[in-house]
Design an enzyme around this catalytic site. Structure first.
Site, short mmCIF file in Angstrom:
data_model
loop_
_atom_site.label_atom_id
_atom_site.label_comp_id
_atom_site.label_asym_id
_atom_site.label_seq_id
_atom_site.Cartn_x
_atom_site.Cartn_y
_atom_site.Cartn_z
N GLY A 46 0.69 -1.27 -0.14
CA GLY A 46 -0.05 0.08 -0.11
C GLY A 46 0.76 1.12 0.06
N SER A 113 6.66 -4.56 -1.72
CA SER A 113 6.10 -3.03 -2.03
C SER A 113 6.34 -2.09 -0.86
CB SER A 113 4.79 -3.21 -2.69
OG SER A 113 4.48 -1.85 -3.32
N TRP A 114 5.21 -1.51 -0.43
CA TRP A 114 5.25 -0.66 0.92
C TRP A 114 5.81 -1.70 1.97
CZ3 TRP A 114 5.84 3.34 3.65
CH2 TRP A 114 5.51 3.57 4.87
N ASP A 269 8.30 -4.86 -13.71
CA ASP A 269 7.76 -4.12 -12.65
C ASP A 269 7.81 -2.69 -12.92
OD1 ASP A 269 6.97 -3.06 -10.20
OD2 ASP A 269 7.88 -4.48 -8.97
N HIS A 297 4.83 -6.38 -10.94
CA HIS A 297 4.80 -6.20 -9.59
C HIS A 297 4.15 -6.98 -8.63
CE1 HIS A 297 5.38 -3.22 -6.08
NE2 HIS A 297 4.32 -3.38 -5.68
#
Length: 320
Positions: A46, A113-114, A269, A297
């Protein structure tokens, strides 16, 4: 291409609950697998994404005690999409509160990711608690990365989708698009906020896989999910991820240089290009770096799943 490693079968949590972490926020958590197993914590992406039943399936439930939770404002955590008392440093302390709640001395930290950003910052601040890092789709929380995805860089690969992202802000020339969206989310009407959230989430979900997935796009643009993702991401991006320094992770990499780390990135990605993952790998002494040539991704990519499950199997060694 046949891949050996697949997601483990679906499994229900043996424990779920809510932890009050501030005057405002309560976060949802769950434990899966073996109650006496070796601990591993899952940090979702996120900001704003939340967890799903598939989030539990990267780990051998007969070996691991798997801790999952939804970050402030996400999923079943309350209040929904709340930005107050919601910063990077709040989330880092929430991870520690969960570790203390479950009486865990050390654990493997798994994030994408985050979630990779949180994993790295958590490890920098609590290196003695981290036995290993398993990271996917690296995001080092720098302005250049925000500008790549939400300032026009990635738009060169998806120009027709980018046009829809621009619709809520009108003529974009000379504008900081994150700031324009932030004005909508903080000053716009409810209708304007929902429309902007759907446009934001449509953009991101349209570029998350190597081959765009209608299922992912449809789910991501549902109102409740879209508002959490868009509003929280924009809140973090507009505030420079609440970083103490622009390059906080690499500037403090010495703290985690020798922690075993597995890093995987999709070749294509366009949200977190592999260039960033390579930078991280080159800064560590004890890391393995894999690029999946037929992936973007998303954790829904077959090659990404293969590498992540393979890594959770391999990293059982840190407990032996």
């Amino acid at each position: 291409m046949e891949r050996e490693y697949k997601l483990f079968p679906e499994i229900e949590p043996f424990n779920t609950g809510y932890l009050k972490v501030s005057d405002i926020h309560t976060i949802y958590y769950e434990e899966v697998g073996d109650p006496e197993g070796k601990p591993i914590v899952f940090l979702h992406g996120g900001p704003g994404a939340g967890i799903s039943p598939d989030s539990r399936r990267f780990f051998d439930p007969e070996f691991y005690r798997i801790i999952l939770f939804e970050q402030r404002g996400c999923g079943r955590s309350t209040p929904h999409a709340e930005t107050k008392e919601n910063t990077t440093w709040d989330l880092i302390e929430d991870i520690e509160k969960l570790r203390s709640l479950f009486n865990i001395e050390e654990w493997i930290v798994f994030g994408g990711s985050w979630g990779s950003t949180l994993s790295l910052i958590y490890a920098i601040n609590y290196p003695e608690r981290v036995k290993a890092l398993i990271l996917r789709g690296i995001w080092l929380s720098r302005e250049e990365e925000i500008l790549w995805t939400f300032g026009g860089g990635a738009s060169r690969f998806f120009p027709e989708v980018w046009e829809k992202f621009l619709e809520p802000v009108g003529e974009s020339k000379g504008k900081n698009l994150v700031e324009e969206y932030y004005k909508i989310f903080t000053q716009g009407s409810k209708k304007e906020q929902i429309e902007a959230a759907k446009a934001w989430s449509f953009w991101e979900s349209s570029i998350v896989k190597l081959i765009p997935s209608e299922e992912i796009i449809e789910k991501s643009t549902e109102e409740e999910h879209a508002v959490a993702i868009a509003k929280l991401e924009c809140h973090y991006f507009a505030n420079n991820m609440f970083g103490k320094k622009e390059n906080y992770i690499l500037d403090n990499i010495e703290e985690i240089k020798d922690i075993p780390a597995f890093i995987v990135n999709g070749r294509y990605d366009v949200i977190c290009p592999p260039y960033t993952a390579k930078q991280l790998h080159d800064s560590l002494n004890n890391s393995e770096f894999v690029v999946v040539d037929d992936a973007g991704h998303s954790t829904a990519e077959e090659g990404i799943i293969h590498e992540l499950v393979k890594s959770t199997e391999k990293y059982k060694y840190v407990y032996k």
